[in-house]
Scaffold this motif. Sequence first.
Motif, PDB file in Angstrom:
ATOM      1  N   ALA A 147      26.254  21.239  29.941  1.00 39.54           N
ATOM      2  CA  ALA A 147      26.503  22.899  29.685  1.00 39.54           C
ATOM      3  C   ALA A 147      28.200  22.854  29.692  1.00 39.54           C
ATOM      4  N   GLY A 148      28.648  23.931  28.819  1.00 39.90           N
ATOM      5  CA  GLY A 148      30.106  23.955  28.609  1.00 39.90           C
ATOM      6  C   GLY A 148      30.812  24.483  29.912  1.00 39.90           C
ATOM      7  N   ALA A 149      29.865  25.184  30.992  1.00 36.24           N
ATOM      8  CA  ALA A 149      30.160  25.825  32.159  1.00 36.24           C
ATOM      9  C   ALA A 149      31.034  24.462  33.037  1.00 36.24           C
ATOM     10  N   ALA A 150      30.402  23.321  32.743  1.00 32.13           N
ATOM     11  CA  ALA A 150      30.649  22.301  33.602  1.00 32.13           C
ATOM     12  C   ALA A 150      32.138  21.721  33.436  1.00 32.13           C
ATOM     13  N   ASP A 151      32.794  22.099  32.458  1.00 33.20           N
ATOM     14  CA  ASP A 151      34.396  21.874  32.058  1.00 33.20           C
ATOM     15  C   ASP A 151      35.258  22.681  33.139  1.00 33.20           C
ATOM     16  N   GLN A 152      34.512  23.875  33.308  1.00 32.37           N
ATOM     17  CA  GLN A 152      35.431  24.954  34.264  1.00 32.37           C
ATOM     18  C   GLN A 152      34.823  24.671  35.786  1.00 32.37           C
ATOM     19  N   LEU A 153      33.519  24.563  36.167  1.00 33.68           N
ATOM     20  CA  LEU A 153      33.103  24.576  37.365  1.00 33.68           C
ATOM     21  C   LEU A 153      32.905  23.421  37.719  1.00 33.68           C
ATOM     22  N   ARG A 154      33.801  22.296  38.126  1.00 36.65           N
ATOM     23  CA  ARG A 154      33.945  21.194  38.455  1.00 36.65           C
ATOM     24  C   ARG A 154      33.422  20.887  39.739  1.00 36.65           C
ATOM     25  N   HIS A 155      33.307  21.826  40.747  1.00 33.41           N
ATOM     26  CA  HIS A 155      32.929  21.702  42.067  1.00 33.41           C
ATOM     27  C   HIS A 155      31.577  21.991  42.255  1.00 33.41           C
ATOM     28  N   ALA A 156      30.770  22.178  41.272  1.00 36.02           N
ATOM     29  CA  ALA A 156      29.430  22.123  41.411  1.00 36.02           C
ATOM     30  C   ALA A 156      28.936  20.584  41.318  1.00 36.02           C
TER      31      ALA A 156
ATOM     32  N   VAL B  75      24.754  32.007  33.020  1.00 30.38           N
ATOM     33  CA  VAL B  75      23.945  31.937  34.437  1.00 30.38           C
ATOM     34  C   VAL B  75      24.716  31.335  35.452  1.00 30.38           C
ATOM     35  N   ALA B  76      25.429  30.289  35.174  1.00 31.81           N
ATOM     36  CA  ALA B  76      26.168  29.346  36.116  1.00 31.81           C
ATOM     37  C   ALA B  76      27.282  30.399  36.605  1.00 31.81           C
ATOM     38  N   LYS B  77      27.886  31.102  35.656  1.00 34.16           N
ATOM     39  CA  LYS B  77      29.058  31.762  35.926  1.00 34.16           C
ATOM     40  C   LYS B  77      28.821  32.967  36.828  1.00 34.16           C
ATOM     41  N   GLU B  78      27.675  33.644  36.456  1.00 32.79           N
ATOM     42  CA  GLU B  78      26.979  34.912  37.107  1.00 32.79           C
ATOM     43  C   GLU B  78      26.973  34.548  38.546  1.00 32.79           C
ATOM     44  N   TYR B  79      26.129  33.260  38.727  1.00 30.80           N
ATOM     45  CA  TYR B  79      25.850  32.819  40.081  1.00 30.80           C
ATOM     46  C   TYR B  79      26.918  32.908  40.890  1.00 30.80           C
ATOM     47  N   VAL B  80      28.080  32.154  40.409  1.00 31.88           N
ATOM     48  CA  VAL B  80      29.150  31.798  41.234  1.00 31.88           C
ATOM     49  C   VAL B  80      29.831  33.536  41.342  1.00 31.88           C
ATOM     50  N   ALA B  81      29.774  34.219  40.583  1.00 33.65           N
ATOM     51  CA  ALA B  81      30.539  35.630  40.939  1.00 33.65           C
ATOM     52  C   ALA B  81      29.666  36.131  41.860  1.00 33.65           C
ATOM     53  N   SER B  82      28.284  36.084  42.049  1.00 31.40           N
ATOM     54  CA  SER B  82      27.422  36.864  42.966  1.00 31.40           C
ATOM     55  C   SER B  82      27.567  36.375  44.308  1.00 31.40           C
ATOM     56  N   GLN B  83      28.038  35.364  44.573  1.00 35.48           N
ATOM     57  CA  GLN B  83      28.050  34.747  45.979  1.00 35.48           C
ATOM     58  C   GLN B  83      29.286  34.991  46.805  1.00 35.48           C
ATOM     59  N   GLU B  84      29.146  36.368  47.315  1.00 39.34           N
ATOM     60  CA  GLU B  84      30.228  36.956  48.025  1.00 39.34           C
ATOM     61  C   GLU B  84      30.263  36.209  49.413  1.00 39.34           C
ATOM     62  N   ASP B  85      29.133  35.653  49.954  1.00 34.97           N
ATOM     63  CA  ASP B  85      29.217  34.876  51.219  1.00 34.97           C
ATOM     64  C   ASP B  85      29.859  33.699  51.128  1.00 34.97           C
ATOM     65  N   GLN B  86      29.910  32.994  49.607  1.00 34.44           N
ATOM     66  CA  GLN B  86      30.333  31.772  49.245  1.00 34.44           C
ATOM     67  C   GLN B  86      29.514  30.547  49.965  1.00 34.44           C
ATOM     68  N   ILE B  87      28.248  30.814  50.070  1.00 33.51           N
ATOM     69  CA  ILE B  87      27.395  29.430  50.661  1.00 33.51           C
ATOM     70  C   ILE B  87      26.402  29.238  49.779  1.00 33.51           C
ATOM     71  N   GLY B  88      26.345  29.577  48.611  1.00 39.03           N
ATOM     72  CA  GLY B  88      25.389  29.050  47.386  1.00 39.03           C
ATOM     73  C   GLY B  88      25.860  28.006  46.802  1.00 39.03           C
TER      74      GLY B  88
END
Length: 482
Positions: free
Chosen positions: A411-420, A390-403
């Motif tokens: 969560a495993g996604a924290a290893d890749q999405l360090r700028h959350a 879900v975290a990765k899908e949300y990032v992919a959907s943010q075309e305006d890049q402001i979410g």
Amino acid sequence: MTQTKSTHSPHSYDFIVVANRLPVDRSVDAEGNPTWKRSPGGLVTALAPVMENNDGAWVGWHGAPNEKIKPFDEGNMHLVPVPLSDEDVEMYYEGFSNATLWPLYHDVIVSPEYHRTWWDRYSLVNQRFADAATKIAAPNATVWVQDYQLQLVPALLRVARPDLHIGFFNHIPFPPAEIFAQLPRRAQILDGLLGADLIGFQRQSDANNFLRCVRRLRGHSVRGSAVHVYDDAGLPTHISRAEAHPISIDTQRIIDLAKSPKVQARAEEIRRELGNPETVLLGVDRLDYTKGIAHRIKAFGELLDEGRLSVGQACLVQVASPSRERVGSYLNLREEVEGLVGRINGEHDTLSHTAIRYLHHSYPVEEMVALYMVADVILVTALRDGMNLVAKEYVASQEDQIGVLVLSEFAGAADQLRHAILINPHDIDDLKDAIVRAVEMPEAEATRRMRIMRRHILSQDVTRWSETFLRSLKKDPTRNEA
């Protein structure tokens, strides 16, 4: 993975996926005839092209108990159904897989149950899946086994067909040795996994946990990621490797949906239906005790109590897809979550705005992308999670890049999405501060963070994941062991 088309019997295959479920869902057409439709999940998206290019087949249960159906083709995939009875579902799936292994592998958030009859059925069903794969595997075929329901299959395949290239991927966390050691039949589980040439995990910490368990509980020699496996007579049999291969999503599909005028119009409609609040916060989860849903709702309620957020200014939308509704711990969780939502809404709702919009439904991906686009902040507060797509899908959907993504460090996604905004979901005060920080984050900072995370998601999609795993599977394990 590149292979030459085989010239063997049409009833054997060069590439085989073994998973608990087949990659199709059954429906009924207008004339009342049953039809099959490919499932929309990322695993299917990643592996279908590999199967189509390499004479592939998929072994799995078709979803209906007490029914035997013959193998069939759907698109370019050959599907081999494995039958399960009501007792199989109760003891192998709901029992040992989801009431023993699932809570144990998720750090004992809920106490695991141990029943010898469950183990016996788990072993029996694993043998059934292994037999089905063995029968259709071409000489030197690649067999990729998926997830915790089938941990005995790799060793069963190795005994029956030592010519095979065997991979295994664990989609959920693998626990520390101190927790795994509680498991009855722990040696058989480790031996089952070690039948694979390559065992993939979501995080390096999961791979490290597995290697420590192998060293401590089985006494095998471990060098780097390589395990030197010996038989009961002390003779070496093969090398098994444990590596991190974090799974991802079908990024382009999410991006395309986010650009769709129909989805964009639906997003605008959803915001109007919510009363056009200043900030929409979103949670999307299966209703599972590992997801931290109650922690998230409690934190939001306290922020309303304290006046740090207000109804109309902020609205939390919580999608909680039904999950394992016959299991007691899940029924208790549903009662807890719905009780919290009712209390908070009763105390804070106005005639024009609702504090929490709680949705106990599953939704198609188009609706989910629309919700992602509406959300100014998404809250991924898992207490323990293998990855969390879900975290990765949300990032992919943010075309305006402001979410803004608020993400659990567990969560495993924290290893890749360090700028959350990374949080400890067990710390309610930390979670509350993170929510306020996300709501108040300047647009320039939100854009900078999201741009970096989107760059990663675009380069590391689910197809890249499967290609990287299969490429590593074919490596010579005697080279570069360390």
